[in-house]
Write an enzyme that holds these catalytic residues in place. Structure first.
Site, PDB file in Angstrom:
ATOM      1  N   TYR A 141       1.451   5.053  -0.211  1.00 60.94           N
ATOM      2  CA  TYR A 141       0.716   6.311  -0.038  1.00 60.94           C
ATOM      3  C   TYR A 141       1.699   7.368   0.456  1.00 60.94           C
ATOM      4  O   TYR A 141       1.725   7.711   1.647  1.00 60.94           O
ATOM      5  CB  TYR A 141      -0.426   6.096   0.956  1.00 60.94           C
ATOM      6  CG  TYR A 141      -1.461   7.207   1.011  1.00 60.94           C
ATOM      7  CD1 TYR A 141      -1.369   8.357   0.238  1.00 60.94           C
ATOM      8  CD2 TYR A 141      -2.557   7.087   1.866  1.00 60.94           C
ATOM      9  CE1 TYR A 141      -2.325   9.354   0.298  1.00 60.94           C
ATOM     10  CE2 TYR A 141      -3.531   8.078   1.937  1.00 60.94           C
ATOM     11  CZ  TYR A 141      -3.406   9.210   1.159  1.00 60.94           C
ATOM     12  OH  TYR A 141      -4.365  10.204   1.229  1.00 60.94           O
ATOM     13  N   LYS A 181      -1.301  -1.113  -4.248  1.00 61.04           N
ATOM     14  CA  LYS A 181      -2.246   0.000  -4.319  1.00 61.04           C
ATOM     15  C   LYS A 181      -1.407   1.269  -4.266  1.00 61.04           C
ATOM     16  O   LYS A 181      -0.779   1.570  -3.245  1.00 61.04           O
ATOM     17  CB  LYS A 181      -3.229  -0.030  -3.146  1.00 61.04           C
ATOM     18  CG  LYS A 181      -4.111   1.217  -3.069  1.00 61.04           C
ATOM     19  CD  LYS A 181      -4.844   1.324  -1.745  1.00 61.04           C
ATOM     20  CE  LYS A 181      -5.620   2.640  -1.689  1.00 61.04           C
ATOM     21  NZ  LYS A 181      -6.270   2.864  -0.381  1.00 61.04           N
ATOM     22  N   ASP A 182      -1.375   2.002  -5.365  1.00 57.94           N
ATOM     23  CA  ASP A 182      -0.550   3.202  -5.460  1.00 57.94           C
ATOM     24  C   ASP A 182      -1.444   4.431  -5.360  1.00 57.94           C
ATOM     25  O   ASP A 182      -2.123   4.802  -6.319  1.00 57.94           O
ATOM     26  CB  ASP A 182       0.213   3.200  -6.788  1.00 57.94           C
ATOM     27  CG  ASP A 182       1.258   4.301  -6.868  1.00 57.94           C
ATOM     28  OD1 ASP A 182       1.837   4.640  -5.809  1.00 57.94           O
ATOM     29  OD2 ASP A 182       1.518   4.795  -7.983  1.00 57.94           O
ATOM     30  N   TYR A 205       0.878  -1.170   0.000  1.00 53.13           N
ATOM     31  CA  TYR A 205       0.000   0.000   0.000  1.00 53.13           C
ATOM     32  C   TYR A 205       0.912   1.216   0.000  1.00 53.13           C
ATOM     33  O   TYR A 205       1.481   1.570   1.034  1.00 53.13           O
ATOM     34  CB  TYR A 205      -0.911  -0.051   1.229  1.00 53.13           C
ATOM     35  CG  TYR A 205      -1.845   1.139   1.393  1.00 53.13           C
ATOM     36  CD1 TYR A 205      -2.036   2.077   0.398  1.00 53.13           C
ATOM     37  CD2 TYR A 205      -2.559   1.308   2.577  1.00 53.13           C
ATOM     38  CE1 TYR A 205      -2.890   3.154   0.556  1.00 53.13           C
ATOM     39  CE2 TYR A 205      -3.429   2.375   2.751  1.00 53.13           C
ATOM     40  CZ  TYR A 205      -3.584   3.299   1.740  1.00 53.13           C
ATOM     41  OH  TYR A 205      -4.436   4.366   1.899  1.00 53.13           O
TER      42      TYR A 205
END
Length: 294
Positions: free
Chosen positions: A132, A155-156, A130
């Site tokens: 972020y 998940k970018d 993940y």
């Protein structure tokens, strides 16, 4: 086929406990409306505010509804993340995920790599990154992800689509998801694997339809719907998107998700009124397009 994954909201009671029944109702609605997977304990779910026990509690509640779960275990105590990863063996889920250790400045790349490799070594499930950078202060970009070498997916959460495409270029076997609500049509048109979209909490019908239209190469229709969705996202940010998510879910989906957890405070009555006023015209357009019901 690109997927829409919802980083599911965590409902809290007035006395700051997880409301598991509301969480299950929400999960059931999302899956019924075509959401492909649920990302549990993410930013939208106020994951950083949850204790390890609460993170596991969320997993158990959502698992009563579906096993299409990516279980976010990350935090500032690696032992807690390891324990949660190991406990996930009792659940037949899609995978676990973790963001980079946040807050601590100037962590070396070597130590960040070691953090993620340790999780991969102990996890009974595939591991998802993940990423972020705005929230964690660390960018585990495509080159670092390749060095770590054990991620099933990422998940970018960044608006720069080139940054997200780089994961697929350097890690062609990795599942690559954008964390941006505003790139659903773009992602579906580029060959990436989908979006983890916070707005799908309150507009699952819209996010699923944008993806479908883009896949059918009905780009003009997809963009028309994407831009309406973007307007709702922009309205939510005026009052704080994490708080607004609770109000918008009740407005668009018709059920109450309780309260956020401070320091993410609930909107006051006037803020709620202003937010609804900003999106009611968009709702009317979505009804007219037969995306939402009256």
């Amino acid at each position: 086929m690109p997927e829409i994954i919802t980083p599911i909201i965590t409902p809290f009671t007035k006395d700051n406990r997880i409301d598991k029944e509301k969480l299950k109702i929400h999960a059931e609605n999302l899956i019924r409306k075509g959401i492909d997977k649920l990302f549990v304990n993410g930013t939208t779910g106020l994951g950083p505010s949850l204790s390890p026990e609460e993170k596991l509690e969320n997993l158990k509640a959502v698992y009563d509804v579906t096993n299409k779960i990516i279980f976010q275990v990350g935090g500032l105590n690696l032992d807690d993340a390891i324990r949660l990863a190991k406990l996930s063996k009792d659940f037949d889920i899609v995978g676990i995920a973790s963001y980079a250790p946040y807050y601590y400045p100037r962590m070396s790349e070597k130590h960040l790599v070691k953090y993620f490799k340790t999780l991969c070594e102990v996890s009974p499930h595939p591991v998802y990154l993940y990423n972020y950078p705005t929230a964690t202060g660390k960018d585990i970009d495509a080159k670092v992800a390749k060095e770590i070498g054990c991620f099933t997916g990422v998940k970018d959460t960044i608006e720069n689509i080139i940054h997200t495409l780089d994961y697929k270029r350097l890690n062609p076997n990795m599942l690559v998801y954008s964390g941006s609500d505003m790139l659903i049509a773009t992602v579906a048109s580029t060959g990436l694997d989908g979006n983890v979209a916070a707005g799908s909490n309150y507009l699952p019908e819209v996010t699923v339809t944008i993806k479908k239209l883009a896949m059918e190469r009905k780009i003009d229709e997809a963009l028309k719907l994407q831009f309406l969705h973007d307007e709702v996202i922009e309205a939510s940010r005026i009052f704080g998107s994490l708080s607004s998510n609770y109000v918008l879910t009740k407005y668009f989906q018709g059920y109450d998700l309780g309260y956020p957890r401070p320091p993410i405070f609930p909107l006051d009555d006037e803020e709620e009124r202003q937010l609804i006023k900003k999106v009611e015209g968009i709702r009317a357009k979505l009804v007219e397009l037969k995306i939402l019901k009256e």
